[in-house]
Design a protein around this motif. Structure first.
Motif, short mmCIF file in Angstrom:
data_model
loop_
_atom_site.label_atom_id
_atom_site.label_comp_id
_atom_site.label_asym_id
_atom_site.label_seq_id
_atom_site.Cartn_x
_atom_site.Cartn_y
_atom_site.Cartn_z
N ILE A 212 54.82 40.98 34.28
CA ILE A 212 52.97 41.48 35.54
C ILE A 212 53.37 41.57 36.72
CG2 ILE A 212 50.90 39.92 36.14
CD1 ILE A 212 51.41 39.97 33.15
N MET A 213 54.47 41.17 37.13
CA MET A 213 54.67 41.23 38.41
C MET A 213 55.43 42.97 38.54
SD MET A 213 56.44 37.88 39.16
CE MET A 213 56.91 38.85 41.26
N GLU A 214 56.22 42.76 37.17
CA GLU A 214 56.46 44.47 37.59
C GLU A 214 55.58 46.33 37.24
OE1 GLU A 214 61.32 43.94 36.00
OE2 GLU A 214 59.85 44.31 34.22
N MET A 215 54.57 44.88 36.14
CA MET A 215 53.48 46.29 35.59
C MET A 215 52.58 46.16 37.00
SD MET A 215 50.85 45.67 33.35
CE MET A 215 51.89 45.32 31.49
N ARG A 216 52.04 45.23 37.85
CA ARG A 216 51.29 45.31 38.82
C ARG A 216 51.71 46.51 40.01
NH1 ARG A 216 51.06 42.28 43.70
NH2 ARG A 216 49.24 41.86 44.23
N ALA A 217 53.27 46.33 40.44
CA ALA A 217 53.73 46.81 41.04
C ALA A 217 53.74 48.33 40.68
CB ALA A 217 55.24 45.87 41.42
N GLN A 218 53.85 48.98 39.49
CA GLN A 218 53.91 49.89 38.61
C GLN A 218 52.53 50.59 38.84
OE1 GLN A 218 55.71 50.31 35.04
NE2 GLN A 218 55.35 52.87 35.07
N TYR A 219 51.46 49.75 38.56
CA TYR A 219 49.97 50.13 38.77
C TYR A 219 48.86 50.17 39.94
CZ TYR A 219 51.81 51.85 34.16
OH TYR A 219 52.51 52.92 33.32
N LYS A 220 49.48 48.99 40.51
CA LYS A 220 48.27 48.80 41.26
C LYS A 220 47.87 49.76 41.83
CE LYS A 220 51.72 47.03 45.32
NZ LYS A 220 52.40 46.31 46.32
N ASP A 221 48.43 50.34 42.46
CA ASP A 221 47.85 51.96 43.78
C ASP A 221 46.81 52.72 43.13
OD1 ASP A 221 49.39 50.19 46.13
OD2 ASP A 221 51.00 52.02 45.50
N PHE A 223 45.17 51.29 39.98
CA PHE A 223 44.26 50.74 39.90
C PHE A 223 42.59 50.98 40.71
CE2 PHE A 223 42.17 46.57 39.42
CZ PHE A 223 41.78 47.15 37.83
N GLU A 224 43.98 51.07 41.86
CA GLU A 224 42.95 50.50 42.99
C GLU A 224 42.32 51.59 43.47
OE1 GLU A 224 42.46 48.59 47.76
OE2 GLU A 224 44.47 48.67 46.19
N LYS A 225 42.85 52.98 43.38
CA LYS A 225 42.29 54.51 43.64
C LYS A 225 41.28 54.47 42.03
CE LYS A 225 43.67 58.81 44.35
NZ LYS A 225 44.85 60.13 43.83
N ARG A 226 41.61 53.88 41.43
CA ARG A 226 40.61 54.35 39.95
C ARG A 226 39.41 53.32 40.07
NH1 ARG A 226 40.35 56.41 34.84
NH2 ARG A 226 38.33 56.18 33.89
N HIS A 227 39.54 51.92 40.24
CA HIS A 227 38.25 50.76 40.20
C HIS A 227 38.20 50.65 41.00
CE1 HIS A 227 38.96 51.44 35.79
NE2 HIS A 227 40.47 51.11 36.02
N GLY A 228 38.35 50.91 42.18
CA GLY A 228 38.30 50.29 43.94
C GLY A 228 38.99 49.11 44.23
N GLU A 295 38.93 41.74 38.18
CA GLU A 295 38.47 41.30 39.65
C GLU A 295 37.79 41.79 40.99
OE1 GLU A 295 41.79 40.55 40.78
OE2 GLU A 295 42.74 40.55 39.37
N ASN A 296 36.71 42.94 40.98
CA ASN A 296 35.27 42.77 40.90
C ASN A 296 34.89 41.46 41.14
OD1 ASN A 296 36.10 45.51 42.56
ND2 ASN A 296 35.35 46.12 40.22
N GLY A 297 34.82 41.08 40.29
CA GLY A 297 34.24 39.91 39.77
C GLY A 297 34.27 38.94 40.78
N ILE A 298 36.49 38.63 40.29
CA ILE A 298 36.22 37.13 41.64
C ILE A 298 36.02 37.59 43.12
CG2 ILE A 298 38.36 36.06 41.55
CD1 ILE A 298 39.57 36.50 39.14
N ARG A 299 36.52 39.01 43.45
CA ARG A 299 36.14 38.88 44.87
C ARG A 299 35.23 39.28 45.30
NH1 ARG A 299 36.28 45.59 45.52
NH2 ARG A 299 34.40 44.36 45.06
N ASP A 300 33.78 39.48 44.44
CA ASP A 300 32.65 39.19 45.39
C ASP A 300 32.37 37.65 45.56
OD1 ASP A 300 32.48 42.08 44.97
OD2 ASP A 300 30.96 41.79 43.13
N TYR A 301 32.80 36.80 44.29
CA TYR A 301 32.64 35.62 44.77
C TYR A 301 33.54 34.81 45.62
CZ TYR A 301 29.84 35.19 39.96
OH TYR A 301 28.51 34.85 39.08
#
Length: 404
Positions: A212-221, A223-228, A295-301
């Motif tokens: 999970i950490m490797e996948m997150r490191a590869q796609y986090k930027d 992901f954030e650019k696409r979904h905010g 992720e957006n739901g958790i952030r908003d809460y």
């Protein structure tokens, strides 16, 4: 003509509330939709706003009084501020000036108490716990009000050197007694009931977080650019838990008297720490949500919890709960059931440890998982199978994403 100001209509799950703070006093002018009162329930703090421009005529329910749903708490005069009211406002300002003069003369405790009472509940709590005097804090909020950040910033400033060291009598020990908030009392009651009224048992496993950490490191930027939204670990756990709940329906069920209620939907509560205590807002229909929506739901809460804006509807229901003690450094714990739910998943700190992999020792980022469950409904086989399913889906995230 005076009109009545009533408490909000509480849902069936909330019996009553307590007047926490009056932001306006009788005779003071208020603007439409301006917050004039906070009502604290055992779940959230509700704001009462002015129905129009006018004057607060009288207060019927004072701070600390218990109020029922839709009960009258004050009288309101709609319309322009009268000359008498303006005179009262001037007199009020004069009283404040007199109070300031009295403070210099030695009456600081009286004025300080009033200044503390004039703040929002979260700010009053911060002032009380920090021991900071309200008069010493520069307010940056609306109308010069003090915010929690103002209290924190004031504490961060280096203290001025004392003129002379203070002497404390030998053996003197200071105590401070403060009443429990309604939320804290309600949480205490529910946790105690869970330990006394359920056959609670906890099973443990561990998960290798490296994939999970490797996948997150590869796609986090990307992901954030696409979904905010920032790609965190919680969305993987929510989706893995949702899939495991599909395979083990008893873990998604609840007990109602002598009946078992099997839920055909997946509403997962995510425990969030706030200034007022632990709250559990609910993500609805997580089987229909994608990772960005989770992720957006958790952030908003999290933002709502920080600002005290969580509504009762945000925390009503839920068929399963996830709590993450790892954010505070917990390595292992046994979470307590959020009744009437029958299971709760506990996440913990990711810790690098030497592990045996194919006969070789590797240093891997490991996390302990804990599943507390009600043994009256869930057997050990189901509980262990549920937890192993989550482990396998997280260690092979392709299966999770491809629904394998």
């Amino acid at each position: 003509m005076a009109t009545e100001i009533k408490a909000p209509v509480f849902p069936e799950s909330v019996a009553d509330g307590t007047i926490a703070t009056w932001h306006k006093q009788p005779g003071e002018a208020v603007s439409r939709d301006e917050v004039i009162c906070d009502i604290e329930t055992d779940k959230v703090v509700l704001e009462v706003v002015a129905p129009a421009d006018g004057t607060l005529a009288s207060i019927i329910k004072g701070e600390g009084d218990t109020v029922l749903s839709a009960e009258v708490i004050a009288q309101f005069e709609e319309g322009a501020v009268s000359g008498a009211t303006q005179t009262q406002a001037v007199q009020s300002e004069e009283k404040v000036e007199q109070a300031a003069a009295q403070t210099e003369a030695g009456n600081a405790p009286i004025v300080e108490r009033q200044q503390v009472q004039d703040q929002a509940p979260a700010v009053r709590k911060a002032l009380t716990e920090s021991g900071v005097a309200a008069a010493d804090v520069a307010g940056t909020g609306r109308g010069g009000r003090i915010t929690k950040e103002d209290v924190a910033n004031h504490q961060a400033k280096p203290a001025a050197p004392a003129a002379q060291p203070l002497s404390v009598a030998v053996g003197e020990r200071i105590e401070k007694r403060v009443p429990m908030t309604r939320l804290r009392k309600r949480v205490a009651e529910r946790l105690l009931a869970a330990t006394q009224e359920t056959a609670m048992l906890t099973t443990f496993n561990e998960v290798n977080m490296k994939p999970i950490m490797e996948m997150r490191a590869q796609y986090k930027d990307a992901f954030e650019k696409r979904h905010g939204a920032r790609l965190g670990f919680m969305s993987f756990f929510v989706k893995a838990a949702t899939e495991a709940l599909k395979r083990y329906p008893a873990v998604n069920a609840s007990i109602d008297g002598e009946d078992i209620v099997y839920h055909g939907y997946y509403d997962i509560g995510v425990a969030v720490s706030s200034d007022r205590g632990l709250v559990v807002p609910v993500l609805r229909d997580t089987d229909r949500m994608n990772y960005a929506e989770v992720e957006n739901g958790i952030r908003d809460y999290a933002y709502k919890a920080r600002d005290g804006k969580l509504g009762i509807e945000d925390m009503t229901g839920g068929t399963f709960t996830i709590t993450n003690g790892g954010t505070f450094g917990s390595l292992l714990s046994t979470p307590i059931l959020n009744t009437p739910q029958t299971a709760i998943l506990g996440m913990h700190k990711i810790q690098e440890r030497p592990m045996a992999v194919n006969g070789q020792v590797e240093i891997l980022p490991m996390m302990y998982l804990a599943l507390s469950y009600d043994h009256r409904l869930i057997d050990g086989k189901e509980a262990v199978g549920f937890l192993v399913t989550i482990k396998e889906l997280l260690e092979e995230p392709a299966k999770l994403i491809l629904d394998l």
